[in-house]
Design a protein around this motif. Structure first.
Motif, mmCIF file in Angstrom:
data_model
loop_
_atom_site.group_PDB
_atom_site.id
_atom_site.type_symbol
_atom_site.label_atom_id
_atom_site.label_comp_id
_atom_site.label_asym_id
_atom_site.label_seq_id
_atom_site.Cartn_x
_atom_site.Cartn_y
_atom_site.Cartn_z
ATOM 1 N N VAL A 289 27.050 -17.394 -54.871
ATOM 2 C CA VAL A 289 26.574 -16.043 -55.260
ATOM 3 C C VAL A 289 27.865 -15.048 -55.463
ATOM 4 C CG1 VAL A 289 25.402 -14.061 -54.255
ATOM 5 C CG2 VAL A 289 24.470 -16.458 -53.832
ATOM 6 N N HIS B 97 21.457 -12.880 -51.094
ATOM 7 C CA HIS B 97 21.664 -14.224 -50.802
ATOM 8 C C HIS B 97 20.823 -14.396 -49.668
ATOM 9 C CE1 HIS B 97 22.885 -18.380 -49.900
ATOM 10 N NE2 HIS B 97 23.159 -18.297 -48.903
ATOM 11 N N VAL C 39 26.982 -19.296 -49.498
ATOM 12 C CA VAL C 39 26.920 -18.070 -50.249
ATOM 13 C C VAL C 39 28.165 -18.281 -51.224
ATOM 14 C CG1 VAL C 39 28.768 -16.904 -49.097
ATOM 15 C CG2 VAL C 39 26.760 -15.652 -50.084
ATOM 16 N N GLN D 41 28.819 -15.959 -59.003
ATOM 17 C CA GLN D 41 27.851 -15.138 -59.989
ATOM 18 C C GLN D 41 27.929 -13.684 -60.197
ATOM 19 O OE1 GLN D 41 23.666 -15.099 -58.460
ATOM 20 N NE2 GLN D 41 22.948 -13.924 -60.298
#
Length: 155
Positions: free
Chosen positions: A30, A20, A27, A33
């Motif tokens: 992320v 990141h 963050v 994800q």
């Protein structure tokens, strides 16, 4: 504000991380994800979530901060791109346990680095500290969140 730090002998840790770049508080996506990349059977090898902040936000502009959102994983976890393997060796660590919202983390890091470390007689290893999230923010009130900041020490 002061915090309590314990010196602990910790086992080695294997992390599967996604990079990141930008302000640390951004963050979150992320981590989402990262969670979406792991197939259901692989979750048995996931022991928790962690983050490594590679830069000091007091010295690096927010948009240039580098971090890794990570899963703490066992040896049986199969790594695949875009995941990166990051390992922390077993050894001595200064551990600061913080109770409360993640917004309190920058002050805890500042205190650990600027106030505790200089007077502690300890020297950090050449590794970035990392934080481990001990409960789930989707199921825990912000004031009850528990986070450990783990600073690798020499000796």
């Amino acid at each position: 504000m002061t915090y309590e730090i314990t010196l602990q002998q910790l086992p080695s840790v294997r992390l599967a991380g996604l990079a990141h770049r930008g302000p640390y508080p951004s963050v979150g996506p992320v981590f989402q994800q990262l969670a979406g990349l792991v197939a259901e059977p692989s979750w048995v090898e996931v022991e928790g979530m962690a983050m490594i902040g590679h830069d000091d936000p007091r010295e690096v502009p927010a948009e240039e901060l580098r971090a890794h959102a990570c899963l703490v994983v066992g040896e049986g976890f199969a790594l695949f791109p875009p995941l990166e393997e990051i390992r922390y060796p077993a050894g001595r660590y200064a551990v600061l346990r913080l109770k409360g919202p993640y917004e309190k983390l920058p002050e805890a890091y500042r205190w650990m680095d600027s106030e505790w470390l200089p007077g502690s007689g300890e020297r950090p290893r050449d590794l970035d500290p990392y934080e481990v999230y001990l409960n789930d923010p989707s199921e825990t009130a912000p004031e009850d969140l528990l986070t450990e900041i783990r600073l690798p020490l020499k000796g």
